[in-house]
Design a protein around this motif. Structure first.
Motif, PDB file in Angstrom:
ATOM      1  N   ASN A  98      10.397   4.718  14.940  1.00 49.72           N
ATOM      2  CA  ASN A  98      10.707   5.608  13.832  1.00 49.72           C
ATOM      3  C   ASN A  98       9.527   5.715  12.889  1.00 49.72           C
ATOM      4  N   ILE A  99       9.328   6.894  12.347  1.00 48.74           N
ATOM      5  CA  ILE A  99       8.318   7.111  11.324  1.00 48.74           C
ATOM      6  C   ILE A  99       8.968   6.754   9.988  1.00 48.74           C
ATOM      7  N   LEU A 100       8.313   5.873   9.232  1.00 48.23           N
ATOM      8  CA  LEU A 100       8.869   5.373   7.976  1.00 48.23           C
ATOM      9  C   LEU A 100       7.987   5.798   6.799  1.00 48.23           C
ATOM     10  N   PRO A 101       8.581   6.124   5.649  1.00 51.49           N
ATOM     11  CA  PRO A 101       7.785   6.486   4.480  1.00 51.49           C
ATOM     12  C   PRO A 101       7.188   5.245   3.817  1.00 51.49           C
ATOM     13  N   GLU A 102       5.968   5.382   3.323  1.00 50.11           N
ATOM     14  CA  GLU A 102       5.275   4.304   2.614  1.00 50.11           C
ATOM     15  C   GLU A 102       4.656   4.869   1.341  1.00 50.11           C
ATOM     16  N   TYR A 103       4.415   3.987   0.380  1.00 44.93           N
ATOM     17  CA  TYR A 103       3.794   4.378  -0.886  1.00 44.93           C
ATOM     18  C   TYR A 103       2.974   3.207  -1.403  1.00 44.93           C
ATOM     19  N   CYS A 104       1.810   3.499  -1.954  1.00 43.16           N
ATOM     20  CA  CYS A 104       1.033   2.463  -2.632  1.00 43.16           C
ATOM     21  C   CYS A 104       0.173   3.117  -3.711  1.00 43.16           C
ATOM     22  N   GLU A 105      -0.337   2.294  -4.602  1.00 46.45           N
ATOM     23  CA  GLU A 105      -1.276   2.759  -5.609  1.00 46.45           C
ATOM     24  C   GLU A 105      -2.581   2.016  -5.396  1.00 46.45           C
ATOM     25  N   LEU A 106      -3.680   2.744  -5.586  1.00 48.42           N
ATOM     26  CA  LEU A 106      -5.005   2.210  -5.341  1.00 48.42           C
ATOM     27  C   LEU A 106      -5.897   2.453  -6.543  1.00 48.42           C
ATOM     28  N   GLU A 107      -6.896   1.597  -6.689  1.00 43.36           N
ATOM     29  CA  GLU A 107      -7.951   1.842  -7.667  1.00 43.36           C
ATOM     30  C   GLU A 107      -9.234   2.083  -6.896  1.00 43.36           C
ATOM     31  N   LEU A 108      -9.858   3.211  -7.173  1.00 44.38           N
ATOM     32  CA  LEU A 108     -11.097   3.595  -6.528  1.00 44.38           C
ATOM     33  C   LEU A 108     -12.206   3.514  -7.561  1.00 44.38           C
ATOM     34  N   ILE A 109     -13.281   2.812  -7.233  1.00 44.13           N
ATOM     35  CA  ILE A 109     -14.432   2.693  -8.122  1.00 44.13           C
ATOM     36  C   ILE A 109     -15.605   3.360  -7.421  1.00 44.13           C
ATOM     37  N   ILE A 110     -16.040   4.481  -7.956  1.00 41.45           N
ATOM     38  CA  ILE A 110     -17.121   5.262  -7.350  1.00 41.45           C
ATOM     39  C   ILE A 110     -18.416   4.993  -8.099  1.00 41.45           C
ATOM     40  N   ASP A 111     -19.456   4.637  -7.381  1.00 42.17           N
ATOM     41  CA  ASP A 111     -20.787   4.436  -7.949  1.00 42.17           C
ATOM     42  C   ASP A 111     -21.438   5.809  -8.093  1.00 42.17           C
ATOM     43  N   ARG A 112     -21.705   6.204  -9.322  1.00 41.04           N
ATOM     44  CA  ARG A 112     -22.253   7.534  -9.583  1.00 41.04           C
ATOM     45  C   ARG A 112     -23.695   7.665  -9.125  1.00 41.04           C
ATOM     46  N   GLN A 113     -24.380   6.555  -8.931  1.00 39.16           N
ATOM     47  CA  GLN A 113     -25.788   6.592  -8.537  1.00 39.16           C
ATOM     48  C   GLN A 113     -25.983   6.828  -7.042  1.00 39.16           C
ATOM     49  N   ASN A 114     -25.154   6.158  -6.215  1.00 38.32           N
ATOM     50  CA  ASN A 114     -25.373   6.274  -4.774  1.00 38.32           C
ATOM     51  C   ASN A 114     -24.224   6.921  -4.007  1.00 38.32           C
ATOM     52  N   GLY A 115     -23.132   7.258  -4.672  1.00 37.39           N
ATOM     53  CA  GLY A 115     -22.042   7.973  -4.019  1.00 37.39           C
ATOM     54  C   GLY A 115     -21.143   7.143  -3.132  1.00 37.39           C
ATOM     55  N   THR A 116     -21.276   5.822  -3.190  1.00 40.93           N
ATOM     56  CA  THR A 116     -20.383   4.960  -2.416  1.00 40.93           C
ATOM     57  C   THR A 116     -19.241   4.519  -3.320  1.00 40.93           C
ATOM     58  N   ALA A 117     -18.254   3.841  -2.735  1.00 41.18           N
ATOM     59  CA  ALA A 117     -17.091   3.445  -3.526  1.00 41.18           C
ATOM     60  C   ALA A 117     -16.472   2.178  -2.971  1.00 41.18           C
ATOM     61  N   LYS A 118     -15.691   1.547  -3.835  1.00 44.82           N
ATOM     62  CA  LYS A 118     -14.854   0.411  -3.461  1.00 44.82           C
ATOM     63  C   LYS A 118     -13.424   0.812  -3.762  1.00 44.82           C
ATOM     64  N   VAL A 119     -12.500   0.342  -2.952  1.00 42.04           N
ATOM     65  CA  VAL A 119     -11.089   0.675  -3.162  1.00 42.04           C
ATOM     66  C   VAL A 119     -10.278  -0.598  -3.070  1.00 42.04           C
ATOM     67  N   GLU A 120      -9.287  -0.697  -3.948  1.00 43.33           N
ATOM     68  CA  GLU A 120      -8.452  -1.890  -3.992  1.00 43.33           C
ATOM     69  C   GLU A 120      -7.003  -1.501  -4.135  1.00 43.33           C
ATOM     70  N   LEU A 121      -6.153  -2.204  -3.414  1.00 43.06           N
ATOM     71  CA  LEU A 121      -4.707  -2.019  -3.521  1.00 43.06           C
ATOM     72  C   LEU A 121      -4.235  -2.641  -4.824  1.00 43.06           C
ATOM     73  N   LEU A 122      -3.444  -1.902  -5.580  1.00 45.97           N
ATOM     74  CA  LEU A 122      -2.909  -2.455  -6.840  1.00 45.97           C
ATOM     75  C   LEU A 122      -1.552  -3.068  -6.624  1.00 45.97           C
TER      76      LEU A 122
END
Length: 122
Positions: A98-122
């Motif tokens: 069965n396909i089940l619904p999921e939900y989460c919240e994340l924090e994304l930190i984008i480095d404005r200098q090099n365009g990379t990012a880190k992401v963390e589950l809250l």
């Protein structure tokens, strides 16, 4: 937090979002980038509450909050996605796929200098 590596293209993954910062296009540009990156970079597997394998077929990302802090953009996101409970795929396996619904919240930190990012589950 694991950094999001650059994709095979020469442009950093979040360069378009950085260029759109502080414009009405920012959220749409960021959502497009995140949807394209999908479960490869988002910690959807860690956010599971019902299934055993995260899917990104029906990924829905919303921007909840944005903030600039020096050389970084902080973005809080809500993510709706789906998961499945995997079984052994045997003929007599009673586990439904069965396909089940999921939900989460994340924090994304984008480095404005090099365009990379880190992401963390809250």
């Amino acid at each position: 937090m694991d950094p999001i590596a650059q994709e095979s293209s020469s442009q950093p993954p979040f360069a378009s979002a950085i260029a759109a910062w502080d414009t009405p296009r920012f959220a749409a540009t960021l959502i497009d980038t995140l949807t394209r990156l999908g479960a490869r970079f988002l910690p959807l597997q860690k956010g599971l509450t019902q299934g055993s394998v995260a899917l990104d077929d029906d990924l829905m990302v919303r921007v909840l909050h944005t903030e600039a802090q020096g050389d970084h953009l902080l973005v809080r996101l809500s993510v709706q996605y789906t998961s499945i409970i995997t079984g052994c795929s045997c003929v007599d396996d009673p586990t439904p796929e069965n396909i089940l619904p999921e939900y989460c919240e994340l924090e994304l930190i984008i480095d404005r200098q090099n365009g990379t990012a880190k992401v963390e589950l809250l």
